[in-house]
Design an enzyme around this catalytic site. Structure first.
Site, short mmCIF file in Angstrom:
data_model
loop_
_atom_site.label_atom_id
_atom_site.label_comp_id
_atom_site.label_asym_id
_atom_site.label_seq_id
_atom_site.Cartn_x
_atom_site.Cartn_y
_atom_site.Cartn_z
N SER A 57 -17.39 17.23 9.53
CA SER A 57 -16.72 18.36 8.90
C SER A 57 -17.61 18.98 7.83
CB SER A 57 -15.38 17.91 8.32
OG SER A 57 -14.61 19.02 7.91
N ASP A 85 -18.08 17.80 14.50
CA ASP A 85 -17.14 18.90 14.31
C ASP A 85 -17.37 19.59 12.97
OD1 ASP A 85 -15.22 20.32 15.80
OD2 ASP A 85 -13.59 19.57 14.57
N HIS A 152 -9.81 17.14 14.96
CA HIS A 152 -10.99 17.22 14.09
C HIS A 152 -11.61 15.84 13.91
CE1 HIS A 152 -13.50 19.28 11.23
NE2 HIS A 152 -12.95 18.77 10.14
#
Length: 208
Positions: A57, A85, A152
């Protein structure tokens, strides 16, 4: 399995702020991480060819910044940078390359997309970009009743599993997920997603 030295970066005192405020702190954390790597290189405790930076992230943009810092410090590019991601809000089509992950941050940059277009980047960012199950939200086991972070988080779960099961995620190079589903890319290059991905991999890859 191989022997590794693993260093984890804890930046909760900074990342506990509101998301948008935290995004502006990402370069700061990346520079600190890059400084640590360059110190190890200066002391000849490692070489760039032995360094693999991994982030999830916002952490993907942290390791991208760190890789760019090492490169710009004159030590060359680290061997590999993996983005799990990479965060999309406040980044996609907003932030320039120097404050986010891109394919110039390492000798080989690979990306796993699992919440593309929502919490994760939709567009390819690396030398090899993987889109399991199309890369979209609602990854297997992540129904609408679960929180939006489920898909996610699948990216780092996939990567962790690939360390122990190197043949777990065969992926096919293809120009779109629709063509992959229609079996129009059966002659495409096949590589394994995650830890065993070879540095020679190039392009966009799909898998179920």
């Amino acid at each position: 399995m191989s022997d590794y030295n693993v260093v984890a970066t804890g930046w909760s005192p900074i990342s506990r702020f509101e998301y948008i405020i935290t995004t502006f702190r990402v370069p700061q954390v990346g520079i600190v991480m890059g400084n640590m790597v360059t110190r190890l290189l200066k002391l000849q405790l490692t070489t760039v060819d032995q360094v693999h930076l991994i982030g999830h992230s916002l952490g993907s943009h942290v390791v991208g910044t760190a890789g760019g810092f090492v490169r710009d410090s004159g030590y060359g590019k680290v061997a590999r940078v993996t983005g799990l991601d990479p965060a999309r809000p406040g980044y996609e089509q907003v932030r320039p390359k120097d404050v986010r992950l891109d394919d110039d941050d390492g000798q080989f940059v690979d990306i796993i997309h699992t919440s593309a277009g929502v919490l994760g980047y939709r567009e390819p960012l690396g030398h090899a970009d993987f889109y399991p199950n199309g890369g979209y939200n609602n990854q297997p086991g992540c129904t609408l009743s679960l929180n939006i972070f489920c898909s996610h988080e699948r990216s780092y779960e996939f990567f962790a599993e690939s360390i122990y099961r190197e043949d777990a995620f065969p992926a096919v190079q293809c120009d779109s997920y629709a063509n992959f589903q229609d079996n129009k890319c059966n002659d495409g290059q096949v590589v394994y997603m995650g830890n065993p991905t070879p540095s020679s991999a190039r392009g966009v890859f799909y898998m179920s």
